[in-house]
Structure formats: structure tokens, C-alpha cells
Scaffold this active site. Structure first.
Site, PDB file in Angstrom:
ATOM      1  N   GLY A  11      -1.921 -59.242  34.309  1.00  0.00           N
ATOM      2  CA  GLY A  11      -2.251 -57.929  34.851  1.00  0.00           C
ATOM      3  C   GLY A  11      -2.430 -56.882  33.770  1.00  0.00           C
ATOM      4  NE  ARG A  47      -3.101 -62.337  37.712  1.00  0.00           N
ATOM      5  CZ  ARG A  47      -2.093 -61.645  37.216  1.00  0.00           C
ATOM      6  NH1 ARG A  47      -1.249 -62.232  36.394  1.00  0.00           N
ATOM      7  NH2 ARG A  47      -1.924 -60.376  37.526  1.00  0.00           N
ATOM      8  CB  SER A  64       1.104 -64.288  29.112  1.00  0.00           C
ATOM      9  OG  SER A  64       0.333 -63.791  30.180  1.00  0.00           O
ATOM     10  CB  THR A 112       4.291 -56.210  33.487  1.00  0.00           C
ATOM     11  OG1 THR A 112       4.325 -56.122  34.920  1.00  0.00           O
ATOM     12  CG2 THR A 112       5.713 -56.317  32.984  1.00  0.00           C
ATOM     13  NE  ARG A 164      -0.301 -36.359  60.679  1.00  0.00           N
ATOM     14  CZ  ARG A 164      -1.586 -36.167  60.445  1.00  0.00           C
ATOM     15  NH1 ARG A 164      -2.037 -36.180  59.198  1.00  0.00           N
ATOM     16  NH2 ARG A 164      -2.434 -35.978  61.437  1.00  0.00           N
ATOM     17  NE  ARG A 222      -2.154 -40.343  60.150  1.00  0.00           N
ATOM     18  CZ  ARG A 222      -1.812 -39.957  61.361  1.00  0.00           C
ATOM     19  NH1 ARG A 222      -0.718 -40.468  61.913  1.00  0.00           N
ATOM     20  NH2 ARG A 222      -2.540 -39.083  62.027  1.00  0.00           N
TER      21      ARG A 222
END
Length: 318
Positions: free
Chosen positions: A10, A71, A104, A125, A162, A243
């Protein structure tokens, strides 16, 4: 001595500053730097090029990686590892610096044991879940991206009264969720490392609602697999219009922060300092110091989140 660098797994902000530091420090220390494009796949396919200063000009502020990443399933097969080794021999490359994660590093450890190619791993990462280091490149940038987005979401949550459930990345590690929840003042935090008590959360938030609370912000780590559970809880138990926002890969991008740029240089500096040695180690950062840790220790131990962070976040899960 010729040394190569590649990025694997990544992507994360901090890779490009590390690549720039690699070229500058390699040349400063009389090494010949080489770029390997497309990670382990590029190593197999021979995508190797000699590097120079002009190739890293203007990349310090860029997220992602100019070397690209991958990858590689082919690298599991020894015939492709042999091909990768032959490509390194063709260019006379004797050492490697690998920017990536523990997967890796494990792949490179097999490569080292088969062909004797020494390497230094630099932990990169946004999950910050690699054993042997308190910090991985890219984490600070990711946290700042999340912090900015959570601040924006809180604005609209408070405006409309909300509840928002925001899912962060991190695989099975809740570092991003926990730190961003603490830093943003979220009312709820759910992560794999936390014990969740929905009844306790309900009682706590009902008291706050009675005292004037009109909105709720919940941060959920993806590894908990509880995003929809938290949404249903807020909707059904607390009767909030709710939400869900899954932040996804926006967390990986963005301009590297000053901290990530400085850390990139220091990680690479430590790697270059030891690269002539018989090395198959990761550069770790512990107790404000850089050091080498053997790959077996990295691979065979599990990263543990700081107890202090867990204690702070636990109050948001009960």
C-alpha cells in the site's frame, strides 16, 4: 557499491520524501543509486534504472510514490525470485532498500536467505501496525487528512442535528480510528482493541442529549466490522437521523506533512548508514531513536497499541 530502492504494498505519503532522501544520501555516501519500478513485480520484470538528482526534483511535496507499487503473487514462486535475482545481478546491484510493510519484508527475507541479497526495510503504512516500531511513514499525513475530514463532518452534523458514523482504514489495527477519535473529540470510538458497551454508550449519550447535545460523531475502525451496527444503534436506540461516511483511500493520499518528510529522511539515513553490513533488518523507531531490528522479530510478533491511547479511547466505547 550499487544499491536499489523500491516501494511495495500500500502507498502512503512519505514514500516520495524517502525516495528523494535515498538518492541524495546514496550519492553523498559514494553509492550508486538505482530505482526499481512497480515493486516486486518490477524486480521480476527488470524495470530498473540508474537514479540521479534530477529524477527526484520536485517530488518532496507529492503523495504516493513515483516508483509505483504492487502486490506480487509471482514472487511466491521461486522461479520468479530467481528472475528477480538475475535482474539485480545484471545491473550489479548488491543491496536493497525496501519501503513497505511486514509482508514485503517477509518476502525479502526469503529472497535474502536464498540469494544473499542484503536489504534494509523502512516501515511504511498508514495502519501503523508493524511490530518493532512506534511509527511508520505516512501515519501523520493520514491522521491529518482524517482530522480535516472529521472536522468538516462535524460542521454538517451540528448544522443538521445528525449523527455521523465515519469509518477509517487500518485493517485489524485500530490506531487510526483511536487517535483520530481522540484528536477530533468524537463522542463514540469503536476499534478492535476496545471493549464496546452499547448500553453504557446509550446511557452516557442520553444524559448529554438531555443536557443539550444535538449531534453525534462516531469513528469506527474498519477492522471492528461494526460500522453498520453503530449506524443501527444511533438510528434505533438514540433516534438520530444517521449518515455513514467510509473515508476509504482518501486517507492514503495528500501532501506529506512536515513530520513525515523529516521522518522519511531519518529512516533512510539510518538505512544508508548500515547498508554495507550483512543486513536483513527493518529500521525501527522506538523511544525517539532509530535502530535495526531483525526481520524474524518483526514477522513473528504482533504490534500492540499503546496502553495510554487505549485508555483514552475506552471512555468513548462505554
Amino acid at each position: 557499491m550499487k544499491i536499489g530502492i523500491f516501494t511495495s504494498g500500500g502507498d502512503a505519503a512519505g514514500m516520495n520524501p524517502a525516495i528523494k532522501a535515498f538518492v541524495e544520501l546514496a550519492i553523498e555516501n559514494s553509492f550508486e543509486p538505482y530505482f526499481i519500478y512497480d515493486g516486486l513485480e518490477g524486480l521480476i520484470d527488470g524495470k530498473i534504472e540508474k537514479a540521479d538528482f534530477h529524477m527526484v526534483a520536485g517530488i518532496l511535496h507529492r503523495g504516493g510514490t513515483i516508483l509505483r507499487s504492487s502486490r506480487s503473487k509471482r514472487f511466491y514462486d521461486k522461479k520468479y525470485r530467481q528472475k528477480a535475482f538475475d535482474n539485480l545481478e545484471k545491473h550489479g546491484i548488491e543491496r536493497l532498500i525496501v519501503l513497505g510493510g511486514d509482508g514485503s519484508f517477509r518476502a525479502m527475507d526469503v529472497f535474502y536467505k536464498e540469494f544473499g541479497i542484503n536489504f534494509a526495510g523502512i516501515p511504511v503504512t498508514i495502519d501503523n501496525d508493524i511490530y518493532g516500531t512506534d511509527y511508520c511513514l505516512g501515519v501523520d499525513t493520514a491522521l491529518n487528512v482524517i482530522r480535516h475530514l472529521l472536522d468538516n463532518i462535524r460542521d454538517t452534523a451540528s448544522s443538521f442535528g445528525r449523527a455521523f458514523v465515519v469509518e477509517t482504514m487500518g485493517r485489524s489495527c485500530g490506531y487510526l480510528a483511536i487517535v483520530s477519535a481522540i484528536a477530533s473529540g468524537a463522542e463514540i470510538c469503536i476499534a478492535p482493541e476496545l471493549e464496546v458497551d452499547f448500553e453504557g454508550i446509550k446511557k452516557r449519550l442520553k444524559r448529554e442529549i438531555e443536557n443539550g447535545r444535538t449531534y453525534i460523531l462516531a469513528v469506527v475502525g474498519e477492522g471492528s466490522n461494526m460500522t453498520e451496527t453503530v449506524r443501527d444503534f444511533l438510528l434505533n436506540e438514540l433516534k438520530f437521523d444517521t449518515r455513514v461516511t467510509v473515508l476509504g483511500h482518501v486517507q492514503r493520499g495528500g501532501n506529506p506533512t512536515i513530520f513525515d518528510r523529516l521522518m522519511a529522511y531519518k529512516f533512510v539515513e539510518c538505512a544508508i548508514e548500515h547498508i554495507k553490513e550483512n543486513i536483513h533488518h527493518m529500521v525501527g523507531f522506538k523511544n525517539s531513536k532509530f535502530y535495526l531490528i531483525d526481520i524474524d522479530s518483526v514477522a513473528n510478533n504482533k504490534y500492540k497499541l499503546d496502553d495510554f491511547l487505549i485508555k483514552l479511547a475506552q471512555t468513548k466505547a462505554v
